[in-house]
Motif scaffolding. Structure first.
Motif, PDB file in Angstrom:
ATOM      1  N   ARG A  95       0.804  -1.247   0.034  1.00 32.20           N
ATOM      2  CA  ARG A  95      -0.048  -0.007  -0.029  1.00 32.20           C
ATOM      3  C   ARG A  95       0.821   1.133   0.080  1.00 32.20           C
ATOM      4  NH1 ARG A  95      -3.854   2.321   4.809  1.00 32.20           N
ATOM      5  NH2 ARG A  95      -1.711   2.695   5.504  1.00 32.20           N
ATOM      6  N   ARG A  96       2.049   1.271   0.816  1.00 31.25           N
ATOM      7  CA  ARG A  96       2.697   2.555   0.778  1.00 31.25           C
ATOM      8  C   ARG A  96       3.416   2.791  -0.530  1.00 31.25           C
ATOM      9  NH1 ARG A  96       7.500   1.862   5.369  1.00 31.25           N
ATOM     10  NH2 ARG A  96       5.546   2.345   6.627  1.00 31.25           N
ATOM     11  N   ILE A  97       3.941   1.723  -1.205  1.00 35.07           N
ATOM     12  CA  ILE A  97       4.599   2.166  -2.515  1.00 35.07           C
ATOM     13  C   ILE A  97       3.645   2.370  -3.650  1.00 35.07           C
ATOM     14  CG2 ILE A  97       6.239   0.912  -4.337  1.00 35.07           C
ATOM     15  CD1 ILE A  97       7.360   1.592  -1.556  1.00 35.07           C
ATOM     16  N   PHE A  98       2.451   1.711  -3.520  1.00 33.63           N
ATOM     17  CA  PHE A  98       1.374   1.990  -4.478  1.00 33.63           C
ATOM     18  C   PHE A  98       0.889   3.565  -4.399  1.00 33.63           C
ATOM     19  CE2 PHE A  98      -3.251   2.127  -5.223  1.00 33.63           C
ATOM     20  CZ  PHE A  98      -3.419   1.969  -6.626  1.00 33.63           C
ATOM     21  N   LEU A  99       0.773   4.226  -2.962  1.00 36.37           N
ATOM     22  CA  LEU A  99       0.654   5.305  -2.797  1.00 36.37           C
ATOM     23  C   LEU A  99       1.304   6.389  -3.330  1.00 36.37           C
ATOM     24  CD1 LEU A  99      -1.093   5.258   0.772  1.00 36.37           C
ATOM     25  CD2 LEU A  99      -2.136   6.165  -1.463  1.00 36.37           C
ATOM     26  N   VAL A 100       2.772   6.013  -2.963  1.00 33.72           N
ATOM     27  CA  VAL A 100       3.834   6.940  -3.612  1.00 33.72           C
ATOM     28  C   VAL A 100       4.019   6.919  -5.095  1.00 33.72           C
ATOM     29  CG1 VAL A 100       6.338   6.898  -3.678  1.00 33.72           C
ATOM     30  CG2 VAL A 100       5.302   6.429  -1.746  1.00 33.72           C
ATOM     31  N   GLY A 101       3.647   5.634  -5.646  1.00 30.79           N
ATOM     32  CA  GLY A 101       3.461   5.757  -7.059  1.00 30.79           C
ATOM     33  C   GLY A 101       2.253   6.665  -7.682  1.00 30.79           C
ATOM     34  N   VAL A 102       1.200   6.594  -6.891  1.00 32.35           N
ATOM     35  CA  VAL A 102       0.002   7.434  -7.492  1.00 32.35           C
ATOM     36  C   VAL A 102       0.443   8.779  -7.245  1.00 32.35           C
ATOM     37  CG1 VAL A 102      -2.211   8.040  -7.039  1.00 32.35           C
ATOM     38  CG2 VAL A 102      -1.594   5.604  -7.086  1.00 32.35           C
TER      39      VAL A 102
END
Length: 493
Positions: free
Chosen positions: A78-85
């Motif tokens: 979730r953390r990396i997904f949010l950073v990516g978005v």
């Protein structure tokens, strides 16, 4: 702990967040091609500049995709997904506000970094969040609705370019990203791979990315600067050395980004060679097709976008059936015939002229192309998975995806010059049309070669192929910018 049910409110919010997150990357991948002529007019750009608008994004995505997946496994999906978005949204703003072509190219590279961070996370989140009995339904919904996003992309991009400005194709990412950030922060549970150990392979990721940059720069600029110019020779030689250094490092390091023993399987290696050839042909032809339709055939950006919809529609309708057929009879027949059908579709693009109609010239070509892709993609992807050990199934799919993107990257760099489309030739309808016809015939020949390679190297397993590898990795998206080839099985990579 995977505890969410498909019908729960939280499950629906998680599904919505991942669909929208992956959707902005899928839409962006399709709308930029439609906008290239408008971008070229806006910046008075030559074809090499337009190539960089596309390849800078693909370079970052292809070079960082594997390492981004490892980051999610270790530090939280979730953390990396949010950073990516967030990263993707900020880069989209920079793209839309770019005052000149170099700034746009740099912003597109930043977009590619964001896409690399969010792409593996969307499916990994579904795998980690939903209970096993609901995963196939969740990923099936992700696949279908993701296909709708891909289909909407060219239509939406063409409408925005025609009605307002190419800059709006990047602005539409921002409100979607805001929604994804809010939903993910509120509803998506954090997860990570507790078995992942050791450091992330940053040296490997750096070597492969810089190597791809060097080779791509040399291939794109070689025609204009001269193949013997110091800049081109240094770039090509340096890129090759860096890629060789990547292979050396992956063999040496205790925690490689890419386990090279994957390629010990002849079936896996052969599948990726076929993937490289087919997707190189597709990437090169679809880079030039929207330019040909707008500059030669007089299509508006909207008409050019809509003209490609049959490809996605056919894949949505037939890919699952193609996957089921390959599971029954083995992949060899479809992987041999499919690329030939794709090649026939490419050859039909050579009939597109300034005076012809959509129904007589474009529709037959995109229909045959769609049938060829529907025949090829599902067995190709499943063979890449099943030919690797089950413990490497997720990585095998990621490698196959990355091989396809690298093939498109090389094709966009090489094909225009090979066909005689360089500099401002794309602004001359006669020169562009002649070069385009040469380019698509080259692509057709490559597809015929891929079919022959598959016939010679791909073997059917002695029993019906198993397409349900290890349950600890998500069913990866197929390499084409379209839905996955078949609904995910209950246990998937």
């Amino acid at each position: 702990m995977a505890t969410l049910s498909y019908g729960s409110a939280t499950g629906r919010w998680v599904l919505t967040a991942t669909i929208l997150g992956s959707g902005i990357a899928a839409i962006d991948a399709t709308v930029v091609g439609i906008a290239l002529p408008a971008i070229g007019r806006s910046f008075d750009a030559d074809l090499e500049t337009l190539q960089w608008v596309v390849t800078s994004y693909t370079l970052a995505l292809a070079g960082l995709l594997l390492i981004a997946g490892a980051l999610g496994d270790r530090y939280g999906r979730r953390r990396i997904f949010l950073v990516g978005v967030v990263w993707f949204a900020v880069a989209s703003v920079l793209c839309g506000a770019a005052p000149d072509a170099p700034t746009l190219i740099a912003a597109r590279a930043l977009q590619g970094v964001g896409a690399a961070l969010l792409t593996p996370g969307s499916l990994a989140i579904l795998q980690a969040s939903f209970r096993p009995e609901d995963r196939s339904r969740a990923i099936g919904a992700w696949s279908g609705l993701g296909g709708v996003a891909t289909a909407i992309g060219p239509f939406l991009g063409g409408w925005l370019v025609g009605a307002a400005s190419w800059r709006l194709i990047f602005a539409i990412n921002v409100p979607i990203a805001v929604v994804v950030i809010l939903l993910t922060s509120r509803h998506v549970p954090e997860s990570r791979d507790t078995t992942a150990t050791g450091p992330v392979d940053v040296p490997g990721g750096t070597l492969v990315t810089l190597g791809l940059v060097g080779v791509t720069y040399g291939l794109i600029e070689g025609h204009s600067l001269g193949w013997t110019s110091p800049a081109v020779l240094t770039s090509l030689c340096g890129g090759v050395l860096l890629l060789a250094g990547f292979v050396w490092w992956e063999r040496r390091t205790a925690h490689p980004m890419l386990p090279l023993d994957l390629f010990a399987s002849p079936q896996f290696s052969a599948t990726n060679v076929v993937t490289f050839v087919v997707y190189g042909a597709i990437g090169g032809a679809l880079f030039l097709l929207p330019i040909q339709l707008q500059q030669v055939s007089g299509y508006t950006a909207l008409q050019a976008g809509v003209s490609l919809l049959p490809v996605t529609a056919i894949m949505l309708a037939l890919s699952a059936r193609s996957g089921a057929l390959a599971a029954r009879i083995g992949p060899r027949l479809q992987m041999s015939v499919g690329p030939v059908v794709v090649g026939l579709g490419m050859a039909l693009f050579a009939r597109i002229t300034a005076s012809g109609s959509y129904v007589l010239e474009v529709l037959p070509a995109v229909t045959v192309l769609g049938l060829g892709l529907a025949t090829t993609v599902a067995p190709l992807t499943s063979t890449a998975l099943s030919s690797a050990r089950s413990s490497h199934a997720g990585m095998a799919s990621a490698v196959n995806n990355d091989v396809a993107r690298a093939a498109g990257l090389v094709a966009v760099a090489v094909l225009p010059a090979a066909a005689g489309i360089t500099g401002t030739a794309y602004l001359d309808p006669s020169r562009l049309s002649t070069g385009f016809h040469t380019a698509v015939l080259i692509c057709a020949a490559l597809c015929f070669v891929a079919g022959a390679l598959a016939a010679a190297t791909i073997r059917n397993p002695p029993h019906p192929p198993a397409t349900a590898p290890a349950p600890d990795k998500p069913w990866m998206h197929c390499a084409v910018d379209a839905p996955p080839p078949a609904p995910a099985p209950a246990h998937h990579p």
